[in-house]
Write a protein that holds these residues in place. Sequence first.
Motif, PDB file in Angstrom:
ATOM      1  N   ILE A   1       0.837  -1.205   0.000  1.00  0.00           N
ATOM      2  CA  ILE A   1       0.000   0.000   0.000  1.00  0.00           C
ATOM      3  C   ILE A   1       0.870   1.253   0.000  1.00  0.00           C
ATOM      4  CG2 ILE A   1      -1.583   1.354   1.449  1.00  0.00           C
ATOM      5  CD1 ILE A   1      -2.996  -1.321   2.097  1.00  0.00           C
ATOM      6  N   GLU A   2       1.915   1.227   0.788  1.00  0.00           N
ATOM      7  CA  GLU A   2       2.777   2.401   0.868  1.00  0.00           C
ATOM      8  C   GLU A   2       3.438   2.687  -0.493  1.00  0.00           C
ATOM      9  OE1 GLU A   2       5.699   2.277   3.967  1.00  0.00           O
ATOM     10  OE2 GLU A   2       6.668   4.100   3.201  1.00  0.00           O
ATOM     11  N   PHE A   3       4.013   1.645  -1.058  1.00  0.00           N
ATOM     12  CA  PHE A   3       4.695   1.828  -2.345  1.00  0.00           C
ATOM     13  C   PHE A   3       3.703   2.200  -3.446  1.00  0.00           C
ATOM     14  CE2 PHE A   3       6.222   0.471  -6.445  1.00  0.00           C
ATOM     15  CZ  PHE A   3       7.538   0.897  -6.458  1.00  0.00           C
ATOM     16  N   ASN A   4       2.622   1.469  -3.508  1.00  0.00           N
ATOM     17  CA  ASN A   4       1.669   1.671  -4.604  1.00  0.00           C
ATOM     18  C   ASN A   4       1.051   3.065  -4.568  1.00  0.00           C
ATOM     19  OD1 ASN A   4       2.319  -0.967  -4.944  1.00  0.00           O
ATOM     20  ND2 ASN A   4       0.252  -1.785  -4.744  1.00  0.00           N
ATOM     21  N   THR A   5       0.760   3.526  -3.356  1.00  0.00           N
ATOM     22  CA  THR A   5       0.175   4.862  -3.219  1.00  0.00           C
ATOM     23  C   THR A   5       1.104   5.906  -3.831  1.00  0.00           C
ATOM     24  OG1 THR A   5      -0.933   4.190  -1.190  1.00  0.00           O
ATOM     25  CG2 THR A   5      -0.720   6.545  -1.559  1.00  0.00           C
ATOM     26  N   SER A   6       2.396   5.769  -3.563  1.00  0.00           N
ATOM     27  CA  SER A   6       3.311   6.792  -4.057  1.00  0.00           C
ATOM     28  C   SER A   6       3.678   6.586  -5.527  1.00  0.00           C
ATOM     29  CB  SER A   6       4.572   6.852  -3.189  1.00  0.00           C
ATOM     30  OG  SER A   6       5.215   5.609  -3.229  1.00  0.00           O
ATOM     31  N   HIS A   7       3.280   5.453  -6.111  1.00  0.00           N
ATOM     32  CA  HIS A   7       3.586   5.219  -7.527  1.00  0.00           C
ATOM     33  C   HIS A   7       2.340   5.087  -8.390  1.00  0.00           C
ATOM     34  CE1 HIS A   7       7.435   4.395  -5.627  1.00  0.00           C
ATOM     35  NE2 HIS A   7       7.982   4.615  -6.801  1.00  0.00           N
ATOM     36  N   ASP A   8       1.217   5.512  -7.823  1.00  0.00           N
ATOM     37  CA  ASP A   8      -0.048   5.521  -8.555  1.00  0.00           C
ATOM     38  C   ASP A   8      -0.398   4.139  -9.125  1.00  0.00           C
ATOM     39  OD1 ASP A   8      -2.337   6.817  -9.330  1.00  0.00           O
ATOM     40  OD2 ASP A   8      -1.536   7.451 -11.271  1.00  0.00           O
ATOM     41  N   ILE A   9      -0.152   3.129  -8.308  1.00  0.00           N
ATOM     42  CA  ILE A   9      -0.507   1.766  -8.704  1.00  0.00           C
ATOM     43  C   ILE A   9      -1.696   1.318  -7.857  1.00  0.00           C
ATOM     44  CG2 ILE A   9       0.276  -0.652  -8.545  1.00  0.00           C
ATOM     45  CD1 ILE A   9       2.987   0.370  -9.553  1.00  0.00           C
ATOM     46  N   THR A  10      -2.618   0.644  -8.520  1.00  0.00           N
ATOM     47  CA  THR A  10      -3.795   0.119  -7.822  1.00  0.00           C
ATOM     48  C   THR A  10      -3.908  -1.367  -8.154  1.00  0.00           C
ATOM     49  OG1 THR A  10      -5.129   0.817  -9.719  1.00  0.00           O
ATOM     50  CG2 THR A  10      -5.092   2.297  -7.809  1.00  0.00           C
ATOM     51  N   GLY A  11      -4.825  -2.053  -7.478  1.00  0.00           N
ATOM     52  CA  GLY A  11      -4.993  -3.455  -7.829  1.00  0.00           C
ATOM     53  C   GLY A  11      -5.677  -4.295  -6.784  1.00  0.00           C
ATOM     54  N   LEU A  12      -5.515  -5.591  -6.996  1.00  0.00           N
ATOM     55  CA  LEU A  12      -6.196  -6.589  -6.176  1.00  0.00           C
ATOM     56  C   LEU A  12      -5.194  -7.676  -5.812  1.00  0.00           C
ATOM     57  CD1 LEU A  12      -8.909  -8.048  -5.219  1.00  0.00           C
ATOM     58  CD2 LEU A  12      -8.928  -9.105  -7.495  1.00  0.00           C
ATOM     59  N   LEU A  13      -5.229  -8.087  -4.557  1.00  0.00           N
ATOM     60  CA  LEU A  13      -4.405  -9.220  -4.130  1.00  0.00           C
ATOM     61  C   LEU A  13      -5.307 -10.213  -3.399  1.00  0.00           C
ATOM     62  CD1 LEU A  13      -1.611 -10.569  -3.727  1.00  0.00           C
ATOM     63  CD2 LEU A  13      -1.385  -9.221  -1.621  1.00  0.00           C
ATOM     64  N   LEU A  14      -5.305 -11.442  -3.902  1.00  0.00           N
ATOM     65  CA  LEU A  14      -6.056 -12.505  -3.244  1.00  0.00           C
ATOM     66  C   LEU A  14      -5.070 -13.535  -2.711  1.00  0.00           C
ATOM     67  CD1 LEU A  14      -8.856 -13.223  -5.906  1.00  0.00           C
ATOM     68  CD2 LEU A  14      -8.892 -11.571  -4.017  1.00  0.00           C
ATOM     69  N   TYR A  15      -5.388 -14.055  -1.564  1.00  0.00           N
ATOM     70  CA  TYR A  15      -4.576 -15.142  -1.013  1.00  0.00           C
ATOM     71  C   TYR A  15      -5.507 -16.300  -0.708  1.00  0.00           C
ATOM     72  CZ  TYR A  15      -1.525 -17.856   1.993  1.00  0.00           C
ATOM     73  OH  TYR A  15      -0.784 -18.878   2.527  1.00  0.00           O
ATOM     74  N   ASN A  16      -5.181 -17.437  -1.290  1.00  0.00           N
ATOM     75  CA  ASN A  16      -6.030 -18.606  -1.101  1.00  0.00           C
ATOM     76  C   ASN A  16      -5.162 -19.809  -0.751  1.00  0.00           C
ATOM     77  OD1 ASN A  16      -8.280 -20.355  -1.208  1.00  0.00           O
ATOM     78  ND2 ASN A  16      -7.859 -20.839  -3.348  1.00  0.00           N
ATOM     79  N   ASP A  17      -5.013 -20.068   0.548  1.00  0.00           N
ATOM     80  CA  ASP A  17      -4.304 -21.284   0.965  1.00  0.00           C
ATOM     81  C   ASP A  17      -2.975 -21.506   0.243  1.00  0.00           C
ATOM     82  OD1 ASP A  17      -5.516 -22.492   3.020  1.00  0.00           O
ATOM     83  OD2 ASP A  17      -6.654 -23.944   1.840  1.00  0.00           O
ATOM     84  N   GLY A  18      -2.104 -20.536   0.283  1.00  0.00           N
ATOM     85  CA  GLY A  18      -0.784 -20.732  -0.314  1.00  0.00           C
ATOM     86  C   GLY A  18      -0.661 -20.267  -1.746  1.00  0.00           C
ATOM     87  N   ILE A  19      -1.742 -19.775  -2.303  1.00  0.00           N
ATOM     88  CA  ILE A  19      -1.703 -19.277  -3.680  1.00  0.00           C
ATOM     89  C   ILE A  19      -2.034 -17.787  -3.688  1.00  0.00           C
ATOM     90  CG2 ILE A  19      -2.803 -19.410  -5.960  1.00  0.00           C
ATOM     91  CD1 ILE A  19      -1.300 -21.916  -5.438  1.00  0.00           C
ATOM     92  N   PHE A  20      -1.223 -17.025  -4.400  1.00  0.00           N
ATOM     93  CA  PHE A  20      -1.529 -15.610  -4.598  1.00  0.00           C
ATOM     94  C   PHE A  20      -2.104 -15.398  -5.992  1.00  0.00           C
ATOM     95  CE2 PHE A  20       2.089 -15.123  -1.571  1.00  0.00           C
ATOM     96  CZ  PHE A  20       1.457 -14.347  -0.612  1.00  0.00           C
ATOM     97  N   PHE A  21      -3.009 -14.463  -6.067  1.00  0.00           N
ATOM     98  CA  PHE A  21      -3.482 -13.949  -7.345  1.00  0.00           C
ATOM     99  C   PHE A  21      -3.427 -12.434  -7.215  1.00  0.00           C
ATOM    100  CE2 PHE A  21      -6.964 -12.056  -9.807  1.00  0.00           C
ATOM    101  CZ  PHE A  21      -6.682 -12.535 -11.077  1.00  0.00           C
ATOM    102  N   GLN A  22      -2.726 -11.789  -8.127  1.00  0.00           N
ATOM    103  CA  GLN A  22      -2.618 -10.331  -8.011  1.00  0.00           C
ATOM    104  C   GLN A  22      -2.855  -9.650  -9.343  1.00  0.00           C
ATOM    105  OE1 GLN A  22       1.163  -8.580  -6.673  1.00  0.00           O
ATOM    106  NE2 GLN A  22      -0.009  -7.067  -5.509  1.00  0.00           N
ATOM    107  N   VAL A  23      -3.524  -8.519  -9.261  1.00  0.00           N
ATOM    108  CA  VAL A  23      -3.725  -7.643 -10.403  1.00  0.00           C
ATOM    109  C   VAL A  23      -3.023  -6.329 -10.087  1.00  0.00           C
ATOM    110  CG1 VAL A  23      -5.439  -6.373 -11.756  1.00  0.00           C
ATOM    111  CG2 VAL A  23      -5.965  -8.674 -10.932  1.00  0.00           C
ATOM    112  N   LEU A  24      -2.195  -5.867 -10.998  1.00  0.00           N
ATOM    113  CA  LEU A  24      -1.510  -4.588 -10.842  1.00  0.00           C
ATOM    114  C   LEU A  24      -1.954  -3.668 -11.958  1.00  0.00           C
ATOM    115  CD1 LEU A  24       2.096  -6.032 -10.279  1.00  0.00           C
ATOM    116  CD2 LEU A  24       0.593  -5.098  -8.497  1.00  0.00           C
ATOM    117  N   GLU A  25      -2.323  -2.453 -11.609  1.00  0.00           N
ATOM    118  CA  GLU A  25      -2.792  -1.476 -12.599  1.00  0.00           C
ATOM    119  C   GLU A  25      -2.017  -0.172 -12.449  1.00  0.00           C
ATOM    120  OE1 GLU A  25      -7.593  -2.417 -12.359  1.00  0.00           O
ATOM    121  OE2 GLU A  25      -6.762  -0.865 -11.059  1.00  0.00           O
ATOM    122  N   GLY A  26      -1.749   0.460 -13.548  1.00  0.00           N
ATOM    123  CA  GLY A  26      -1.071   1.762 -13.504  1.00  0.00           C
ATOM    124  C   GLY A  26      -0.426   2.053 -14.836  1.00  0.00           C
ATOM    125  N   GLU A  27       0.488   3.022 -14.843  1.00  0.00           N
ATOM    126  CA  GLU A  27       1.250   3.260 -16.062  1.00  0.00           C
ATOM    127  C   GLU A  27       2.085   2.019 -16.349  1.00  0.00           C
ATOM    128  OE1 GLU A  27       0.808   5.626 -18.084  1.00  0.00           O
ATOM    129  OE2 GLU A  27      -0.495   6.811 -16.779  1.00  0.00           O
TER     130      GLU A  27
END
Length: 135
Positions: free
Chosen positions: A27-53
Amino acid sequence: MFELAYTSRASEMMAPNQLEELLAEAIEFNTSHDITGLLLYNDGIFFQVLEGEEYAVRNLFANIKKDFRHYDVRTIYEQSLVQRHFKDWSMRFYNVSPDQRQQGHSDIIHTKLNETENWVMPSTAMVLVDAFQHL
Ligand SMILES: Cc1cc2nc3c(=O)[nH]c(=O)nc-3n(C[C@H](O)[C@H](O)[C@H](O)COP(=O)(O)O)c2cc1C
């Protein structure tokens, strides 16, 4: 605007406080770099969406890939965006592990996430993004 989605496997099962720590960093890094997204954690598996320039997303993703807390990082899709899916979230997070799930996570989401885990289809991931965008 650019968007990238990936899945990965956690190096070890993540405890809630480890996830919180990771999220706080993000959150700290993304806020200062205008990045948004979604992070899911499911029993040892990550799914992430990163949005921005595009350059910002690619730089961050290159960094994330090197993180020892996960491995087997696989890009599911990359696409240009007219509008962000998670514009109000520097990183929207859900722990959807069966024992951690909160209200509002229907089984369909869990099923879709499991399918994504098996590297099915970008379209499956997009269903997930859509579902979480509207939660
Ligand atoms: C699954 C996962 C998702 C992450 N997501 C982000 C993120 O959205 N933003 C971020 O800055 N760091 C994220 N990180 C942390 C980065 O990998 C890295 O630790 C952080 O950018 C600090 O890097 P540095 O120590 O090279 O400065 C994530 C790590 C993991 C394992």
